[in-house]
Structure formats: C-alpha cells, structure tokens
Design a protein around this motif. Sequence first.
Motif, PDB file in Angstrom:
ATOM      1  N   PRO A  55      42.515  39.915  46.837  1.00  0.00           N
ATOM      2  CA  PRO A  55      41.576  38.798  46.658  1.00  0.00           C
ATOM      3  C   PRO A  55      41.269  38.039  47.952  1.00  0.00           C
ATOM      4  O   PRO A  55      40.177  37.485  48.095  1.00  0.00           O
ATOM      5  CB  PRO A  55      42.293  37.887  45.656  1.00  0.00           C
ATOM      6  CG  PRO A  55      43.223  38.789  44.916  1.00  0.00           C
ATOM      7  CD  PRO A  55      43.643  39.836  45.906  1.00  0.00           C
ATOM      8  N   VAL A  58      38.156  39.297  49.596  1.00  0.00           N
ATOM      9  CA  VAL A  58      36.926  38.869  48.933  1.00  0.00           C
ATOM     10  C   VAL A  58      36.613  37.415  49.306  1.00  0.00           C
ATOM     11  O   VAL A  58      35.455  37.064  49.530  1.00  0.00           O
ATOM     12  CB  VAL A  58      37.053  39.025  47.400  1.00  0.00           C
ATOM     13  CG1 VAL A  58      35.801  38.536  46.694  1.00  0.00           C
ATOM     14  CG2 VAL A  58      37.337  40.476  47.037  1.00  0.00           C
ATOM     15  N   LYS A  59      37.647  36.602  49.409  1.00  0.00           N
ATOM     16  CA  LYS A  59      37.453  35.184  49.740  1.00  0.00           C
ATOM     17  C   LYS A  59      36.801  34.995  51.100  1.00  0.00           C
ATOM     18  O   LYS A  59      36.091  34.020  51.319  1.00  0.00           O
ATOM     19  CB  LYS A  59      38.796  34.445  49.725  1.00  0.00           C
ATOM     20  CG  LYS A  59      39.336  34.174  48.352  1.00  0.00           C
ATOM     21  CD  LYS A  59      40.648  33.411  48.454  1.00  0.00           C
ATOM     22  CE  LYS A  59      41.298  33.269  47.101  1.00  0.00           C
ATOM     23  NZ  LYS A  59      42.605  32.606  47.192  1.00  0.00           N
ATOM     24  N   VAL A  63      31.222  40.802  53.469  1.00  0.00           N
ATOM     25  CA  VAL A  63      30.892  41.963  52.646  1.00  0.00           C
ATOM     26  C   VAL A  63      30.935  43.250  53.463  1.00  0.00           C
ATOM     27  O   VAL A  63      31.436  44.275  52.992  1.00  0.00           O
ATOM     28  CB  VAL A  63      29.505  41.777  51.980  1.00  0.00           C
ATOM     29  CG1 VAL A  63      29.085  43.031  51.232  1.00  0.00           C
ATOM     30  CG2 VAL A  63      29.525  40.579  51.047  1.00  0.00           C
ATOM     31  N   LEU A  66      34.478  44.407  53.881  1.00  0.00           N
ATOM     32  CA  LEU A  66      34.985  44.950  52.625  1.00  0.00           C
ATOM     33  C   LEU A  66      34.430  46.349  52.381  1.00  0.00           C
ATOM     34  O   LEU A  66      35.164  47.262  51.995  1.00  0.00           O
ATOM     35  CB  LEU A  66      34.640  44.020  51.462  1.00  0.00           C
ATOM     36  CG  LEU A  66      35.112  44.464  50.082  1.00  0.00           C
ATOM     37  CD1 LEU A  66      36.618  44.696  50.060  1.00  0.00           C
ATOM     38  CD2 LEU A  66      34.708  43.432  49.035  1.00  0.00           C
TER      39      LEU A  66
END
Length: 101
Positions: A55, A58-59, A63, A66
């Motif tokens: 997580p 994602v925080k 993008v 990721l």
Amino acid sequence: MGGFNLNEMMAAAKQHAEELQKKMAQTVIEATAGGGSVTVKMNGQKQLLSIKIDPEVVKSGDVEMLQDLVTAAVNEGSRRVDQAMQSNLSGMMGGMGLPGF
C-alpha cells in the motif's frame, strides 16, 4: 544386438513431455520487484495467479513507478518459469540418455 529404436525413443519423449507439462502446471513461482513492493505469483504455464502491491507504493501516487515495478515483477516471474522449465527438461532428457543433456 541392441539397436536404435526410433519408435521407442519417440514414445519415451512424448511421455516425458506429458510429465513435464503436468509438473509445470503444478509449479508456482513467486517473484518480487522494488524490494518486495510488488510480488507476483505465476504458474509454470506463465499464467499470472496473483499480484500483491504494498500500500505504501500506491500512497506515493507515482503511477509510472508502480507500472514499472509490476512489469519488472512479471518479467522476473516469467524468467523464473523459464529456468524451472529448463531445469526440469534437462533432468528428464538426461534420463533418456541423450547426448548434451
């Protein structure tokens, strides 16, 4: 005289190929990227079984990072499946007494 029997060799090769397919279907490989930020599980047929994303990644809202991590983890999983396939294939072919295996 013990001669070379192509039919027997072909039947043995077919049996070994079927065994390899079964073994690879049961194989599950895990690969990570980004120090464990992204973890993928892939079966021996290179089907993606799961993706776990930390997580914290994602925080960050990055993008592109990721996407790169997911791509790297999937590629590593694919490479590991290839290694497992080669290892299993070498072992099986060695058992057939073929030169070079």
